[in-house]
Design a protein around this motif. Structure first.
Motif, PDB file in Angstrom:
ATOM      1  N   MET A  20       0.828  -1.211   0.000  1.00  0.00           N
ATOM      2  CA  MET A  20       0.000   0.000   0.000  1.00  0.00           C
ATOM      3  C   MET A  20       0.863   1.263   0.000  1.00  0.00           C
TER       4      MET A  20
ATOM      5  N   GLU B  80       2.507   1.673  -3.360  1.00  0.00           N
ATOM      6  CA  GLU B  80       1.514   2.098  -4.350  1.00  0.00           C
ATOM      7  C   GLU B  80       1.214   3.595  -4.209  1.00  0.00           C
ATOM      8  N   LEU B  81       1.107   4.067  -2.982  1.00  0.00           N
ATOM      9  CA  LEU B  81       0.860   5.497  -2.754  1.00  0.00           C
ATOM     10  C   LEU B  81       2.029   6.335  -3.264  1.00  0.00           C
TER      11      LEU B  81
ATOM     12  N   HIS C 217       2.298  10.453  -3.974  1.00  0.00           N
ATOM     13  CA  HIS C 217       1.973  10.958  -2.637  1.00  0.00           C
ATOM     14  C   HIS C 217       3.242  10.989  -1.788  1.00  0.00           C
TER      15      HIS C 217
ATOM     16  N   ALA D 270       3.561   9.862   1.858  1.00  0.00           N
ATOM     17  CA  ALA D 270       3.544   8.435   2.189  1.00  0.00           C
ATOM     18  C   ALA D 270       4.943   7.865   2.372  1.00  0.00           C
TER      19      ALA D 270
ATOM     20  N   LEU E 138      -4.720   4.672   5.634  1.00  0.00           N
ATOM     21  CA  LEU E 138      -3.896   5.246   4.575  1.00  0.00           C
ATOM     22  C   LEU E 138      -4.732   5.621   3.350  1.00  0.00           C
ATOM     23  N   ALA E 139      -5.709   4.791   3.009  1.00  0.00           N
ATOM     24  CA  ALA E 139      -6.567   5.100   1.867  1.00  0.00           C
ATOM     25  C   ALA E 139      -7.326   6.398   2.092  1.00  0.00           C
TER      26      ALA E 139
ATOM     27  N   PHE F  14      -4.855   9.600   2.169  1.00  0.00           N
ATOM     28  CA  PHE F  14      -4.325  10.035   0.880  1.00  0.00           C
ATOM     29  C   PHE F  14      -5.357  10.027  -0.239  1.00  0.00           C
TER      30      PHE F  14
ATOM     31  N   ALA G 153      -6.862   7.502  -1.874  1.00  0.00           N
ATOM     32  CA  ALA G 153      -6.463   6.598  -2.954  1.00  0.00           C
ATOM     33  C   ALA G 153      -6.800   5.155  -2.597  1.00  0.00           C
TER      34      ALA G 153
END
Length: 293
Positions: free
Chosen positions: A62, A65-66, A71, A74, A126-127, A130, A132
């Motif tokens: 994750m 990916e961010l 981002h 992150a 986290l989703a 950010f 996402a």
């Protein structure tokens, strides 16, 4: 030769002997720290304390990916928690996760640090932080959350159930292996049927649901855990295989799998991650070459 007598549970259970098996040394019926040990803190806002088990891989994937989306907030330090040595019972770790399980995250980006534990909770945190990998529309978001919670509820039957009795228990118990093999194959069928009608678990979009499920069931589908691929006929789940391969090709997934990894090819092991350049310079093969020179 007579059969051993059936086990009769006592009226009150007491912990008076080791339970055997590969993880006997770290199993106990009480919580709390066993020793004082503060956790290290790096320079980034996000501090991750983990190991590259399936639950740990969820979070490193994750985060990578961010970062791949741009981002910068992150950026993270990933510190190794060796659960085989009991690092999860140190006082600093228990302060972040009272359940003494990896992964655990400390967000130091605000006025007060925020602790986040349980891998599913970290993914949602986290989703949302950010914006996402968690859809905005209520229908698709709910579908993603449903599959996320499906994984959190189902994986204990896979790991603590099937994996334990098939691969780690000190004796092979036919009833236990049959019981959990049946449930594991049922879960694979649940996934296979869903992925027959949908590119990803929540629909056409890659989400935290896929990030949560893939480290467990993708590894299982490729025979990478418990040595059980042939036993479970994992090749029969064609849609799971397609989805697994598709996710495995993602650059962030490849990187996330390396972080806090302590087994396998030394080139795939990045014990700690403090900068993106570590993937090029600090994998175990590189460090071993330097030490040998």
């Amino acid at each position: 030769m007579t059969d051993a007598p059936a086990y009769e549970p006592p009226k009150v259970w007491t912990w008076n002997k080791a339970n055997g098996g590969q993880f006997a040394s770290i199993n106990r019926p009480i919580a709390g720290p066993t020793h004082d040990k503060e956790l290290p803190v790096g320079r980034h806002p996000l501090q991750l304390y983990s190991l590259a088990t399936p639950n740990g891989v969820k979070v490193t994937v994750m985060l990578e990916e961010l970062l791949a989306l741009g981002h910068k907030g992150a950026e993270y330090d990933a510190w190794l928690i060796n659960i085989g040595k009991g690092d999860q019972f140190g006082s600093g770790f228990v302060a972040i996760n009272p359940n003494s399980k990896i992964p655990a995250l400390l967000d130091r980006s605000g006025p007060e640090p925020i602790r986040v534990f349980e891998s599913g909770s970290i993914l949602v945190y986290l989703a949302e932080k950010f914006g996402a990998f968690l859809p905005k529309d209520i229908k698709t978001r709910t579908e993603a959350m449903s599959w996320l919670f499906w994984q959190m509820g189902s994986a204990p039957y896979l790991g603590g159930g099937f994996g334990h009795f098939y691969a780690y228990a000190p004796t092979k118990i036919e009833y236990a292996i049959d019981r959990f093999a049946m449930e594991t194959k049922r879960q694979l069928d649940v996934l296979d049927r869903r992925l027959a009608e949908s590119e990803y678990l929540a629909g056409s979009e890659y989400t935290i649901a896929d990030i949560a499920v893939w480290p467990w069931y993708g590894a299982l589908a490729k025979g990478l855990v418990y040595g059980a691929g042939e036993f479970l006929s994992v090749q029969d789940y064609k849609n799971v295989q397609r989805w697994t391969d598709q996710i495995a090709k993602r650059t962030a997934v490849k990187r996330g799998r390396m972080v806090n990894r302590v087994s396998g090819d030394p080139a795939s092991q990045l014990h700690e991650r403090h900068d993106a350049s570590d993937f090029e310079t600090k994998t175990q093969d590189k460090l071993q070459a330097v030490a040998a020179s």
